[in-house]
Motif scaffolding. Structure first.
Motif, short mmCIF file in Angstrom:
data_model
loop_
_atom_site.label_atom_id
_atom_site.label_comp_id
_atom_site.label_asym_id
_atom_site.label_seq_id
_atom_site.Cartn_x
_atom_site.Cartn_y
_atom_site.Cartn_z
N PHE A 69 -2.24 -2.38 1.64
CA PHE A 69 -1.48 -2.83 2.80
C PHE A 69 -1.85 -2.06 4.06
CE2 PHE A 69 1.11 0.65 1.20
CZ PHE A 69 1.73 1.21 2.31
N GLY A 70 -1.70 -2.76 5.17
CA GLY A 70 -2.01 -2.21 6.49
C GLY A 70 -1.68 -3.26 7.53
N PRO A 71 -1.63 -2.89 8.79
CA PRO A 71 -1.26 -3.85 9.84
C PRO A 71 -2.27 -4.98 9.99
CG PRO A 71 -2.07 -1.81 10.81
CD PRO A 71 -1.92 -1.56 9.34
N GLU A 72 -1.87 -6.03 10.68
CA GLU A 72 -2.76 -7.16 10.95
C GLU A 72 -4.01 -6.68 11.68
OE1 GLU A 72 -2.59 -11.57 13.11
OE2 GLU A 72 -0.88 -10.21 13.18
N LYS A 73 -5.15 -7.26 11.30
CA LYS A 73 -6.45 -6.96 11.90
C LYS A 73 -6.87 -5.50 11.67
CE LYS A 73 -6.12 -10.48 15.52
NZ LYS A 73 -6.19 -10.76 16.99
N SER A 74 -6.41 -4.93 10.58
CA SER A 74 -6.79 -3.55 10.27
C SER A 74 -8.01 -3.47 9.38
CB SER A 74 -5.61 -2.83 9.59
OG SER A 74 -5.26 -3.48 8.38
N ASP A 125 2.07 -11.22 1.40
CA ASP A 125 3.45 -11.21 1.90
C ASP A 125 3.79 -12.47 2.68
OD1 ASP A 125 1.52 -10.20 3.65
OD2 ASP A 125 2.93 -8.96 4.75
N ALA A 126 2.81 -13.36 2.89
CA ALA A 126 3.10 -14.64 3.55
C ALA A 126 4.02 -15.50 2.70
CB ALA A 126 1.81 -15.40 3.86
N ILE A 127 4.05 -15.25 1.37
CA ILE A 127 4.92 -16.04 0.50
C ILE A 127 6.25 -15.34 0.23
CG2 ILE A 127 2.94 -17.15 -0.59
CD1 ILE A 127 3.59 -15.34 -3.08
N ALA A 128 6.47 -14.18 0.85
CA ALA A 128 7.75 -13.48 0.67
C ALA A 128 8.89 -14.37 1.15
CB ALA A 128 7.75 -12.16 1.44
N GLY A 129 9.90 -14.50 0.33
CA GLY A 129 11.02 -15.36 0.68
C GLY A 129 10.87 -16.79 0.22
N HIS A 130 9.75 -17.10 -0.46
CA HIS A 130 9.51 -18.45 -1.01
C HIS A 130 9.58 -18.33 -2.54
CE1 HIS A 130 8.12 -20.19 2.86
NE2 HIS A 130 7.69 -18.95 3.07
N PRO A 131 10.73 -18.61 -3.13
CA PRO A 131 10.96 -18.35 -4.56
C PRO A 131 9.93 -19.00 -5.48
CG PRO A 131 13.03 -18.86 -3.45
CD PRO A 131 11.95 -19.13 -2.46
N VAL A 132 9.53 -20.23 -5.19
CA VAL A 132 8.59 -20.92 -6.08
C VAL A 132 7.25 -20.19 -6.11
CG1 VAL A 132 7.29 -23.05 -6.47
CG2 VAL A 132 9.70 -23.16 -5.78
N TRP A 133 6.78 -19.78 -4.93
CA TRP A 133 5.52 -19.05 -4.86
C TRP A 133 5.65 -17.67 -5.50
CZ3 TRP A 133 0.63 -20.21 -3.84
CH2 TRP A 133 0.36 -21.42 -3.18
N SER A 157 0.76 -6.78 4.79
CA SER A 157 0.98 -5.98 6.00
C SER A 157 1.98 -4.85 5.75
CB SER A 157 1.47 -6.87 7.14
OG SER A 157 2.68 -7.52 6.78
N ALA A 158 2.65 -4.89 4.60
CA ALA A 158 3.65 -3.87 4.29
C ALA A 158 3.61 -3.56 2.80
CB ALA A 158 5.05 -4.33 4.71
N SER A 159 4.23 -2.48 2.41
CA SER A 159 4.28 -2.09 1.00
C SER A 159 5.12 -3.09 0.20
CB SER A 159 4.89 -0.70 0.88
OG SER A 159 6.26 -0.73 1.24
N PRO A 160 5.01 -3.09 -1.12
CA PRO A 160 5.81 -4.04 -1.92
C PRO A 160 7.30 -3.96 -1.62
CG PRO A 160 4.15 -3.00 -3.30
CD PRO A 160 4.11 -2.29 -1.98
N GLU A 162 8.75 -3.09 1.14
CA GLU A 162 9.09 -3.44 2.53
C GLU A 162 8.65 -4.84 2.94
OE1 GLU A 162 8.71 1.06 4.39
OE2 GLU A 162 6.93 -0.22 4.35
N ALA A 163 8.11 -5.60 2.00
CA ALA A 163 7.52 -6.90 2.36
C ALA A 163 8.48 -8.07 2.24
CB ALA A 163 6.29 -7.15 1.49
N ASP A 164 9.75 -7.81 2.00
CA ASP A 164 10.78 -8.86 1.98
C ASP A 164 10.64 -9.85 0.83
OD1 ASP A 164 12.02 -7.82 4.27
OD2 ASP A 164 10.72 -8.98 5.60
N PHE A 165 10.03 -9.44 -0.28
CA PHE A 165 10.03 -10.31 -1.46
C PHE A 165 11.46 -10.37 -2.01
CE2 PHE A 165 5.60 -8.78 -1.43
CZ PHE A 165 4.94 -10.00 -1.43
#
Length: 253
Positions: A69-74, A125-133, A157-160, A162-165
């Motif tokens: 994990f790391g910030p965008e464009k890192s 983390d783009a699928i965080a908050g999407h239960p099916v994914w 972009s964040a640790s497991p 902190e990624a809002d899963f």
């Protein structure tokens, strides 16, 4: 930008997975640049262990899963591309999946992926908050854990934690494996990376010109490299060296 036709990675990729039941074909609209390898990556100080681990993971399964994990464009995407390139050089079956496009693909993409030897999932983390994914990825983690030669590398972009899963079991699975935080580059390292990139194109980038770009443009390397590519083309067209006045003129600064 050039596109490389690796065995498992092409535009509108058609991947066939043969299982005990029936073959499955999935279309994945992905292209990978042919210049994003470990040789062309400019590591910041503090990332040496991470790079070595990724190189080893590309050649053999060392821990089943690795979370980066790391910030965008890192540089996360570059590293995943590089791992796939090295895996292909080692005749290993590899697949790159950018989950930033999850809305246009199906969770069926994860079916039978454990038959691959290297799976690189970007922007997980783009699928965080999407239960099916999240559930589909959780099951993929479990299947991979049962394999002897399947390496999963994911980036976020964040640790497991902190990624809002929303699925606690998925976060737990992500913590099973190795976790690395990508360290940012200092300005002097970015300058050295720009000068090396310029030299590869037959350009000379003086220190003052490089520092000018660092102060006037976005400071991530992907943006800086894109600007350098544009300046490279402009210098050939106008037959001029890279100077601050020339850059101001071309970039309208």
């Amino acid at each position: 930008m050039a596109v490389v036709s690796w065995p498992c990675l092409t535009i509108n990729l058609r991947r066939t997975l043969v299982t005990q039941h029936s073959p499955k074909q999935l279309s994945l609209p992905v292209y990978l640049p042919d210049d994003e390898t470990f040789d062309s990556y400019y590591p910041a100080s503090g990332n040496d262990e991470l790079i070595k681990t990724l190189q080893n993971s590309a050649q053999q399964s060392i821990d089943n899963s690795l979370y980066l994990f790391g910030p965008e464009k890192s540089g996360r995407t570059h590293l995943l591309h590089a791992a796939c390139a090295q895996a292909n050089d080692s005749d290993r079956r590899a697949l790159y999946i950018p989950l930033g496009i999850h809305a246009s693909i199906s969770t069926a993409l994860f079916d039978d992926l454990e038959s691959m030897q290297l799976i690189c999932i970007d922007d997980v983390d783009a699928i965080a908050g999407h239960p099916v994914w999240e559930e589909a990825l959780f099951h993929l983690y479990n299947r991979i854990a049962e394999q002897d030669d399947c390496q999963l590398i994911v980036s976020a972009s964040a640790s497991p934690q902190e990624a809002d899963f929303v699925l606690p079991d998925l976060v737990s699975r992500m913590q099973w494996g190795l976790i690395y935080q990508l360290q940012p580059m200092e300005d002097h390292e970015k300058l050295a990376a720009l000068q090396r990139r310029a030299a590869m194109r037959g350009l000379q980038l003086p220190d003052d010109v490089g520092r000018f770009l660092l102060t006037r443009m976005a400071r991530d390397l992907r943006t800086l490299f894109d600007v350098l590519d544009k300046l490279d083309k402009a210098s050939m067209v106008h037959q001029r060296k890279l100077t601050i006045p020339f850059i101001k003129e071309m970039l309208r600064l």
